[in-house]
Enzyme design. Structure first.
Site, PDB file in Angstrom:
ATOM      1  N   THR A 138       0.841  -1.440   0.538  1.00 17.32           N
ATOM      2  CA  THR A 138      -0.098   0.217   0.532  1.00 17.32           C
ATOM      3  C   THR A 138       0.496   1.128  -0.342  1.00 17.32           C
ATOM      4  OG1 THR A 138      -1.662   1.057   0.966  1.00 17.32           O
ATOM      5  CG2 THR A 138       0.111  -0.304   2.819  1.00 17.32           C
ATOM      6  N   ASP A 139       0.501   2.306  -0.453  1.00 17.28           N
ATOM      7  CA  ASP A 139       0.910   3.191  -0.347  1.00 17.28           C
ATOM      8  C   ASP A 139       1.054   4.409   1.057  1.00 17.28           C
ATOM      9  OD1 ASP A 139      -1.492   4.367  -0.209  1.00 17.28           O
ATOM     10  OD2 ASP A 139      -1.447   5.568  -1.865  1.00 17.28           O
ATOM     11  N   GLU A 140       0.205   3.720   1.937  1.00 18.41           N
ATOM     12  CA  GLU A 140       0.353   4.526   3.447  1.00 18.41           C
ATOM     13  C   GLU A 140       1.696   4.240   4.211  1.00 18.41           C
ATOM     14  OE1 GLU A 140      -3.284   3.758   5.236  1.00 18.41           O
ATOM     15  OE2 GLU A 140      -4.215   3.107   3.902  1.00 18.41           O
ATOM     16  N   TYR A 163      -1.552  -0.299  11.093  1.00 19.39           N
ATOM     17  CA  TYR A 163      -1.843  -0.929   9.765  1.00 19.39           C
ATOM     18  C   TYR A 163      -0.575  -0.472   8.704  1.00 19.39           C
ATOM     19  CZ  TYR A 163      -3.304  -1.705   4.979  1.00 19.39           C
ATOM     20  OH  TYR A 163      -2.947  -1.835   3.001  1.00 19.39           O
ATOM     21  N   LYS A 167       2.564  -3.386   7.098  1.00 21.97           N
ATOM     22  CA  LYS A 167       2.460  -3.248   5.716  1.00 21.97           C
ATOM     23  C   LYS A 167       3.689  -2.596   5.035  1.00 21.97           C
ATOM     24  CE  LYS A 167       0.288  -4.248   2.926  1.00 21.97           C
ATOM     25  NZ  LYS A 167      -0.032  -6.123   2.587  1.00 21.97           N
TER      26      LYS A 167
END
Length: 355
Positions: A138-140, A163, A167
């Protein structure tokens, strides 16, 4: 004849993005697909219409943290590639219960890497050359952007939620297994996905379903948080392209180039509902309410997908306006899919306010 003769493991293939990948592979390629999914709360085999009975498809209910169980599947199917999408992904849930995210996203990825490495080392040289392990992230993991700029493949990691931290950890593991053990890995980092078969806890389906019920539409903070929206079927096509043509050891960002504030997204849904399912009580925008913001809520994400576009030739087919209309129409036409989830006991109450 893409992937003809190849067996591909898709972990998390009953989830939102994973099911889109499985549907795409079965529809548009000649791959044999093995869907490996634990079937947690957000998984749904009903998201794979036509898969059961397809000679190119198999399903295995399996947790990716169980090394012995995974080893049996590697031995049984002898895959040519792994697409690792199995993950806990809801930020609010990670605030209330981070342990599950650490277990699935970090320990699970570690276990998948170990079993993939064991399998890869057992292969003859020709099959070793072709084997790939694609990890979907993810870009998060990059944290929050200011008003300008885009995330690139070289952006520093700065996760701000349990989260995104889990990741980020999994991404680092994949890189380490490439650098240390030479496992042919690839990583993708994507922006926010949306589209059909999206579990009702996420923003867009949540607002569609609540709007249809005439319930309040809760927008975090002032609604100014910005996300780059990517239609899930465009993402699935990008992932198969990375698996097919990507260079081992490389990372590819996948984004829709569709930055919108959360408030704009909700207002767009309201306007589409007014057109497609008008309510007697008046415009759906009247239902918008502003609620306490999420703790540590990143303000802006935006992806630069230039590398994927120029090196591999990918292009998103949907812009936000076409994709969101298709999505709203799908939820209107496929009420039995999401009503069944609610009838199984899913509640739309808010989580993620733990201090």
């Amino acid at each position: 004849m893409r992937f003809k003769g190849s067996t591909i493991f898709v972990t998390g293939g009953a989830g939102f993005i994973g099911s889109a990948v499985v549907r795409h592979l079965l529809r548009d390629t000649h791959a044999r697909v093995v869907n490996i999914d634990k079937l947690t709360y957000a998984a749904n085999l009903d998201s794979l219409p036509g898969a059961q009975g397809n000679p190119h498809y198999a399903f295995e209910q399996q947790c990716i943290c169980d090394g012995a169980g995974l080893r049996q599947l590697f031995e049984k199917y002898q895959p040519d590639a792994v697409m690792n999408l199995a993950a806990e992904s809801h930020v609010d849930r990670s605030i209330d219960g981070p342990g599950e995210f650490i277990q699935t996203n970090i320990v699970g990825t570690f276990t998948m890497l170990q079993e993939a490495l064991r399998h890869w080392r057992s292969l003859p040289s020709e099959k070793r050359e072709r084997f790939r392990f694609l990890h979907i992230s993810t870009d998060e993991v990059f944290g929050s952007l200011g008003p300008e700029g885009l995330f690139t493949e070289t952006s520093p990691y700065s996760p701000n939620s349990p989260y995104s931290a889990s990741k980020a950890s999994s991404d680092h593991l994949v890189r380490a297994w490439r650098e240390t053990y030479e496992l042919p890995t690839l990583v993708t980092n994507c922006s926010n996905n949306y589209g059909p078969y999206h579990f009702p806890e996420k923003l867009i389906p949540h607002m569609i379903i609540k709007g249809l019920a005439g319930e309040k539409l809760p927008v975090y903070g002032d609604g100014s948080n910005i996300r780059d929206w990517l239609f899930v079927e465009d993402h699935a096509k990008a992932l198969s392209l990375v698996l097919e043509r990507g260079q081992p050891g490389q990372t590819y960002n996948v984004g829709g180039r569709n930055e919108r504030t959360n408030l704009h997204v909700v207002e767009t849904i309201c306007d589409l509902l007014d057109d497609l399912a008008p309510g007697e009580a008046g415009p759906h925008r009247r239902l918008i309410s502003f609620v306490t913001d999420r703790p540590g809520h990143d303000h802006r994400y935006a992806i630069d997908a230039t590398k994927l576009e120029t090196e591999l030739g990918w292009r998103a087919e949907e812009n936000f306006e076409t994709g969101i209309e298709k999505t709203v129409r799908w939820y209107l036409e496929q009420k039995p899919w999401w009503q069944a989830i609610i009838e199984r006991g899913y509640q739309t109450k808010r989580v993620g306010l733990s201090k």
